[in-house]
Design a protein around this motif. Sequence first.
Motif, PDB file in Angstrom:
ATOM      1  N   VAL A  51      -1.793   8.255 -17.788  1.00 57.60           N
ATOM      2  CA  VAL A  51      -1.485   8.407 -16.372  1.00 57.60           C
ATOM      3  C   VAL A  51      -0.529   9.584 -16.201  1.00 57.60           C
ATOM      4  O   VAL A  51       0.093  10.052 -17.154  1.00 57.60           O
ATOM      5  CB  VAL A  51      -0.855   7.130 -15.787  1.00 57.60           C
ATOM      6  CG1 VAL A  51      -1.808   5.961 -15.908  1.00 57.60           C
ATOM      7  CG2 VAL A  51       0.480   6.817 -16.463  1.00 57.60           C
ATOM      8  N   LYS A  52      -0.387  10.046 -14.971  1.00 59.27           N
ATOM      9  CA  LYS A  52       0.550  11.124 -14.678  1.00 59.27           C
ATOM     10  C   LYS A  52       1.975  10.570 -14.653  1.00 59.27           C
ATOM     11  O   LYS A  52       2.201   9.364 -14.552  1.00 59.27           O
ATOM     12  CB  LYS A  52       0.197  11.786 -13.352  1.00 59.27           C
ATOM     13  CG  LYS A  52      -1.145  12.522 -13.390  1.00 59.27           C
ATOM     14  CD  LYS A  52      -1.432  13.243 -12.087  1.00 59.27           C
ATOM     15  CE  LYS A  52      -2.743  14.017 -12.171  1.00 59.27           C
ATOM     16  NZ  LYS A  52      -3.040  14.747 -10.911  1.00 59.27           N
ATOM     17  N   TYR A  54       4.314  10.556 -12.471  1.00 59.61           N
ATOM     18  CA  TYR A  54       4.837   9.934 -11.264  1.00 59.61           C
ATOM     19  C   TYR A  54       3.764   9.074 -10.611  1.00 59.61           C
ATOM     20  O   TYR A  54       2.736   9.587 -10.149  1.00 59.61           O
ATOM     21  CB  TYR A  54       5.351  10.999 -10.302  1.00 59.61           C
ATOM     22  CG  TYR A  54       6.431  11.838 -10.936  1.00 59.61           C
ATOM     23  CD1 TYR A  54       7.736  11.378 -11.031  1.00 59.61           C
ATOM     24  CD2 TYR A  54       6.128  13.080 -11.496  1.00 59.61           C
ATOM     25  CE1 TYR A  54       8.723  12.132 -11.648  1.00 59.61           C
ATOM     26  CE2 TYR A  54       7.107  13.841 -12.113  1.00 59.61           C
ATOM     27  CZ  TYR A  54       8.403  13.355 -12.189  1.00 59.61           C
ATOM     28  OH  TYR A  54       9.370  14.098 -12.810  1.00 59.61           O
ATOM     29  N   CYS A  55       4.001   7.774 -10.606  1.00 60.64           N
ATOM     30  CA  CYS A  55       3.016   6.822 -10.094  1.00 60.64           C
ATOM     31  C   CYS A  55       3.641   5.899  -9.060  1.00 60.64           C
ATOM     32  O   CYS A  55       4.851   5.644  -9.073  1.00 60.64           O
ATOM     33  CB  CYS A  55       2.433   5.981 -11.233  1.00 60.64           C
ATOM     34  SG  CYS A  55       1.383   6.899 -12.378  1.00 60.64           S
ATOM     35  N   LYS A  57       2.081   2.388  -6.383  1.00 62.06           N
ATOM     36  CA  LYS A  57       0.906   1.585  -6.036  1.00 62.06           C
ATOM     37  C   LYS A  57       1.005   1.100  -4.600  1.00 62.06           C
ATOM     38  O   LYS A  57       2.057   0.627  -4.154  1.00 62.06           O
ATOM     39  CB  LYS A  57       0.782   0.395  -6.985  1.00 62.06           C
ATOM     40  CG  LYS A  57      -0.646  -0.133  -7.115  1.00 62.06           C
ATOM     41  CD  LYS A  57      -0.791  -1.052  -8.316  1.00 62.06           C
ATOM     42  CE  LYS A  57      -2.243  -1.345  -8.602  1.00 62.06           C
ATOM     43  NZ  LYS A  57      -2.397  -2.215  -9.799  1.00 62.06           N
ATOM     44  N   GLN A  64      -1.124   8.731  -8.221  1.00 62.41           N
ATOM     45  CA  GLN A  64      -0.552   9.504  -9.314  1.00 62.41           C
ATOM     46  C   GLN A  64      -0.245  10.934  -8.860  1.00 62.41           C
ATOM     47  O   GLN A  64      -0.965  11.504  -8.039  1.00 62.41           O
ATOM     48  CB  GLN A  64      -1.514   9.549 -10.502  1.00 62.41           C
ATOM     49  CG  GLN A  64      -1.912   8.183 -11.034  1.00 62.41           C
ATOM     50  CD  GLN A  64      -2.730   8.284 -12.301  1.00 62.41           C
ATOM     51  OE1 GLN A  64      -2.375   9.004 -13.237  1.00 62.41           O
ATOM     52  NE2 GLN A  64      -3.843   7.570 -12.339  1.00 62.41           N
ATOM     53  N   SER A  65       0.811  11.498  -9.422  1.00 59.09           N
ATOM     54  CA  SER A  65       1.225  12.843  -9.041  1.00 59.09           C
ATOM     55  C   SER A  65       1.892  13.528 -10.220  1.00 59.09           C
ATOM     56  O   SER A  65       2.490  12.875 -11.081  1.00 59.09           O
ATOM     57  CB  SER A  65       2.188  12.774  -7.860  1.00 59.09           C
ATOM     58  OG  SER A  65       2.751  14.033  -7.586  1.00 59.09           O
ATOM     59  N   VAL A 395       6.432   4.354 -15.875  1.00 56.49           N
ATOM     60  CA  VAL A 395       5.618   5.305 -16.627  1.00 56.49           C
ATOM     61  C   VAL A 395       6.496   5.956 -17.677  1.00 56.49           C
ATOM     62  O   VAL A 395       7.568   6.478 -17.369  1.00 56.49           O
ATOM     63  CB  VAL A 395       5.011   6.381 -15.708  1.00 56.49           C
ATOM     64  CG1 VAL A 395       4.214   7.396 -16.535  1.00 56.49           C
ATOM     65  CG2 VAL A 395       4.130   5.746 -14.646  1.00 56.49           C
ATOM     66  N   LEU A 400       1.432   3.552 -18.532  1.00 58.01           N
ATOM     67  CA  LEU A 400       1.959   2.676 -17.485  1.00 58.01           C
ATOM     68  C   LEU A 400       2.223   1.294 -18.075  1.00 58.01           C
ATOM     69  O   LEU A 400       1.340   0.693 -18.686  1.00 58.01           O
ATOM     70  CB  LEU A 400       0.959   2.576 -16.330  1.00 58.01           C
ATOM     71  CG  LEU A 400       1.347   1.665 -15.164  1.00 58.01           C
ATOM     72  CD1 LEU A 400       2.575   2.216 -14.433  1.00 58.01           C
ATOM     73  CD2 LEU A 400       0.190   1.495 -14.197  1.00 58.01           C
TER      74      LEU A 400
END
Length: 508
Positions: A51-52, A54-55, A57, A64-65, A395, A400
């Motif tokens: 995952v990226k 910065y997450c 939900k 994601q970023s 993260v 994650l």
Amino acid sequence: MAQINQWNGGLNTRVDSSMIAVNEGVTYLNVDNSRVTLSPVKADTLVLSSVKDYCYKFEGTLIQSDNYRNYVEFQEKIYYSDSIGRPQKSNDGITWYNLGITKPSNTLTIATSGSSTMVGTYQYCYTYFNDNDGTESQPNTFSSELIVSSQGVQVSGITASTDTQVTNIKLYRLGGSLTEMSLVVTLSNTTQSYLDILGDDVIDGTVLTSYSYAPALTALKYLTEYNVMFFGAIGDKLYFSDVAFVNYWSELNFIDFDAPITGIGSTPNGLLVFTKYKVYVVVGTDPTTLAKYFLNGNQGCVEHKTIKFTINTLSWVSPDGVCMSDGNAIQVVTRDKLGRLEYSSIKDCSVFDDVYYLVLNDRTLCLDNRYVPCFRELDITPTSMFVYEDVLYYVQSGNLYSLGTSSSNKTFTFESGKLSDFNVTSGVSTSLTSIKNYKDIYIWASGDITITFYIDGSSVGSFVLVEGFNDIKLPQNKRTGYYMSYSVTGTGTINEIEYKLEGRQNGR
């Protein structure tokens, strides 16, 4: 005889370790203070790989970023600012739109054409409109005036918006019997011309009100909701939206401060606005009543991401440490136990179940307010953290995790203060200047535990504990000193430590 059966005091590093309580530690890593016994917290569960950094939900969607974002959930929508582009909004966390609509940039061209009942001097303008949520842009510059006598008007230059949230174009006119810009027709969002032959008495007639409806500014920081308004900052200016209409940001809606704004946080008693060394409170129920007041000149904020709301108070990190305030007096809560704290880097921050998690370069510092407030540390260094459906996620290294959801335990480390003798009432060690003989040590334990004892700071032996009762005798030639301390590591539990000590004997 001294007995220790509580370890829920947390971390205490400010004073000499001879002065801390026996339930506190100078190292308190991965210790579960809620269990009172000396026990580890539960391990974390891997939820998703790759995952990226910065997450977040929202409504079941993992957002994601590559860059840090400041998210706000408000009226069943999700919003964010990232200090780079224009703030965004979404209904589902998948499709994103600008917060507000940029007005048309051109000026319409008008000319008489055909016949109509229109008589007078007319001007035209148009706006962009989002039919899904009612957002309307400011109008473009009014057209030049046109004298009309029983004629229609050919309106040219209507240009489609490239903003994907725009569904329609609204065309307005002023003149004849119309003393205000009034809606003529709602058109599709396409580049076009329009022949207006509608009389003043048959047009829609809705009066244009969106003159001040500018979008949120590009590079706006610290998006925050307070009193049904959104606030954000650029430099030393605090910008704010209209009440209940968070898509609308008038160019006149701002308050100046005397230094760059470093953070914004909402409390029950007002909006706290921070510079690095000062705190102001902004109060008011709408843009016309907002006013700022100076609150504190010592405890500003070093990072907006540290500002979190918990237990009816706001927590944040100042140049001195972690602070708390409900909008009135400010307390530096780390000062008593940890002293002055200066952080060179803060990765992220979150609040979950009344625990304030502050992610630093090499660890996560936790202010646990669930029981007796105390500090503890975790061996995680996430790039981002978020709470979703009563679970704290983080993260780290592209993975994650959900915090503390595993059935297995983390490995914990606890290091005590200096134990000479201690006052039963206060729990603090005493008699540091008296030499003593630490004779017998009894421990009740379970699971995997290794304990090391120190006399006057020198190791006198490490012991792997067995299940249940442990009778430990220190080496005869190493049991005498002014104080004892111990360190514990493992995944098991210690329920009780009891040790016998004798004072100076035979001239010793």
